[in-house]
Design an enzyme around this catalytic site. Structure first.
Site, PDB file in Angstrom:
ATOM      1  N   GLN A  79     146.556  54.225 130.293  1.00  0.00           N
ATOM      2  CA  GLN A  79     148.011  54.328 130.428  1.00  0.00           C
ATOM      3  C   GLN A  79     148.626  55.334 129.450  1.00  0.00           C
ATOM      4  OE1 GLN A  79     149.965  53.061 132.787  1.00  0.00           O
ATOM      5  NE2 GLN A  79     148.428  51.783 133.775  1.00  0.00           N
ATOM      6  N   SER A  86     141.766  57.786 133.444  1.00  0.00           N
ATOM      7  CA  SER A  86     141.761  57.683 134.908  1.00  0.00           C
ATOM      8  C   SER A  86     142.689  58.742 135.484  1.00  0.00           C
ATOM      9  CB  SER A  86     142.238  56.286 135.311  1.00  0.00           C
ATOM     10  OG  SER A  86     142.326  56.177 136.706  1.00  0.00           O
ATOM     11  N   CYS A  91     146.629  45.048 139.572  1.00  0.00           N
ATOM     12  CA  CYS A  91     145.422  44.243 139.766  1.00  0.00           C
ATOM     13  C   CYS A  91     145.711  42.764 139.591  1.00  0.00           C
ATOM     14  CB  CYS A  91     144.351  44.631 138.764  1.00  0.00           C
ATOM     15  SG  CYS A  91     144.520  46.296 138.240  1.00  0.00           S
TER      16      CYS A  91
HETATM   17  C1  LIG Z   1     144.980  49.947 131.201  1.00  0.00           C
HETATM   18  C2  LIG Z   1     144.176  50.167 132.443  1.00  0.00           C
HETATM   19  N1  LIG Z   1     142.849  50.200 132.361  1.00  0.00           N
HETATM   20  C3  LIG Z   1     142.074  50.395 133.437  1.00  0.00           C
HETATM   21  C4  LIG Z   1     142.624  50.567 134.691  1.00  0.00           C
HETATM   22  C5  LIG Z   1     141.726  50.761 135.866  1.00  0.00           C
HETATM   23  O1  LIG Z   1     141.726  52.107 136.280  1.00  0.00           O
HETATM   24  P1  LIG Z   1     141.228  52.495 137.747  1.00  0.00           P
HETATM   25  O2  LIG Z   1     142.297  52.041 138.694  1.00  0.00           O
HETATM   26  O3  LIG Z   1     141.100  53.995 137.684  1.00  0.00           O
HETATM   27  O4  LIG Z   1     139.931  51.835 137.963  1.00  0.00           O
HETATM   28  C6  LIG Z   1     144.009  50.527 134.826  1.00  0.00           C
HETATM   29  C7  LIG Z   1     144.641  50.648 136.162  1.00  0.00           C
HETATM   30  O5  LIG Z   1     145.530  49.913 136.510  1.00  0.00           O
HETATM   31  C8  LIG Z   1     144.819  50.345 133.677  1.00  0.00           C
HETATM   32  O6  LIG Z   1     146.139  50.291 133.740  1.00  0.00           O
END
Ligand SMILES: Cc1ncc(COP(=O)(O)O)c(C=O)c1O
Length: 389
Positions: free
Chosen positions: A180, A200, A325
């Site tokens: 983030q 990401s 998520c």
């Molecule tokens: C803090 C954090 N870590 C990891 C992820 C996971 O990333 P990705 O969607 O690319 O797998 C997210 C996505 O929501 C995130 O906000």
């Protein structure tokens, strides 16, 4: 016109990114491991993308491993460090407010014999360095603490944690989930006291399903996947060349006037915050001062976040109740860990911003939200009266 305020869940790929992915798929479909000219073309794209991403965080190209996104980067970091170091100790320190990609991975480590300490957060959603200091001991092999939180935007005291690790001469590997923070604040690996960091692409207008792990030279890490040994043996599998090319394009676009871009995000966020506090009674702000400029989490007691989300959606406004998520679950583990008033946590919404958002849009959001909050509160009141009768 819709108003999209769920950029922490994902962003719209930019026109330049879409074009770069399309062009790479069409013209550079060779396998980067092939020895002929088409393979070399694809390998060159990978190598340029690696340099672009490395440069954006003050790293060396060899310190970047491409992954299928933030989740894989987090899993690779946690399982890879555990595998490489579990003979030196069994204690892992993380926090109660990590992304599920870290929390679920740590739970699996517990099943394998790790002792995992989940640091609490204060009411601001911040980890306290003193609590970390008390948890750290010579058995600690891994510390995984996020750079900023996806639900509240809280910026964790990574520098202070790094200082404690070095004062104590700890051999623990320090991982941070910087998904983030990337693009929202400066991340300079020459100064940041971490060994390994997750990134990401789709949070910065890049394609979904692609990310990277920064691994400081010399860090002990075991690979997760067995296979052809791509990515210097750390991540087998033919690389997602179009996705990686799109990721690099997104990074190039983000590096254009970054300060101006971030000032704009901060302005939209503080404007929304002020307007909410002015226009709607009894609003609580769950985002602390120390936060990334792209996230504002606010609670509307007497309402349910999911109902507000639906009411806003009917007017073309897209927000979230928590992280994408965890939003299908009733309660946010992050707000629960902050020990907020239950009514404030239940009525929480996360607004997350990007360059295209404006103050005018925030005026519209506040107008719609005020009506939605009033009607929910009235409904609840009359329901309460009905029950008392
Ligand atoms: C803090 C954090 N870590 C990891 C992820 C996971 O990333 P990705 O969607 O690319 O797998 C997210 C996505 O929501 C995130 O906000």
């Amino acid at each position: 016109m819709s108003i999209y305020l769920d950029h922490s869940a994902t962003t719209k790929p930019s026109a330049g990114v879409i074009e770069e992915v399309r062009r790479t798929m069409e013209l550079c479909y060779g396998n980067p491991s092939s020895l002929h000219a088409m393979g070399l073309d694809a390998a060159r794209i990978l190598s340029e993308a690696r340099s672009t991403i490395a440069r954006s965080i003050g790293a060396l190209p060899d310190e970047i491993i491409f992954t299928s996104g933030g989740t894989e980067a987090d899993n690779q970091a946690i399982f890879g460090i555990w595998e490489a170091s579990k003979r030196q100790g069994r204690t892992v320190i993380t926090s109660a407010v990590e992304h599920p990609a870290v929390l679920r991975a740590c739970e699996r480590l517990e099943a394998q014999g790790a002792r995992v300490i989940y640091l609490p957060v204060n009411r601001q959603g911040l980890i306290e360095p003193e609590a970390f200091q008390n948890a750290l001991n010579s058995d600690t092999i891994l510390v995984s603490l996020m750079h900023s939180n996806n639900e509240t935007g809280a910026r964790m005291p990574i520098e202070a944690i790094g200082r404690i690790l070095s004062e104590q001469n700890s051999a623990a590997v320090f991982h941070t989930d910087a998904v983030q923070s990337y693009g929202k604040i400066d991340l300079d690996m020459r100064r940041l006291p971490v060994d390994i960091a997750s990134l990401s692409a789709h949070k910065i207008h890049g394609p979904k399903g692609v990310g990277a792990l920064y691994v400081r030279g010399g860090t002990k890490l075991s690979p997760l996947l067995a296979g052809g040994g791509q990515e210097r043996g750390f991540r087998s599998g033919t690389e997602n060349v179009p996705g990686i090319a799109g990721f690099a394009q997104a990074v190039r676009e983000q590096s254009d006037h970054p300060e101006e871009r971030r000032r704009h995000l901060a302005d939209v966020k503080s404007y929304l915050r002020e307007r909410l506090l002015e226009e709607i009674s009894d609003v609580s702000i769950h985002t602390p001062e120390e936060s990334i400029p792209s996230v504002l989490n606010a609670g509307f007691p007497g309402c349910r976040g999911e109902v507000l989300l639906r009411m806003l959606e009917q007017e073309g406004i897209y927000v979230s109740t928590g992280s994408a998520c965890s939003s299908k679950k009733a309660n946010s583990h992050v707000l629960a860990a902050m020990d907020l008033e239950p009514a404030s946590a239940q009525g929480a919404l996360r607004f997350s911003f990007a360059e295209e958002n404006s103050r005018e849009q925030m005026d519209r959001v506040v107008e719609v939200l005020k009506t939605a909050v009033d009607s929910q509160r009235k409904l609840r009141e009359s329901f309460g009266k009905g029950r008392r009768r």
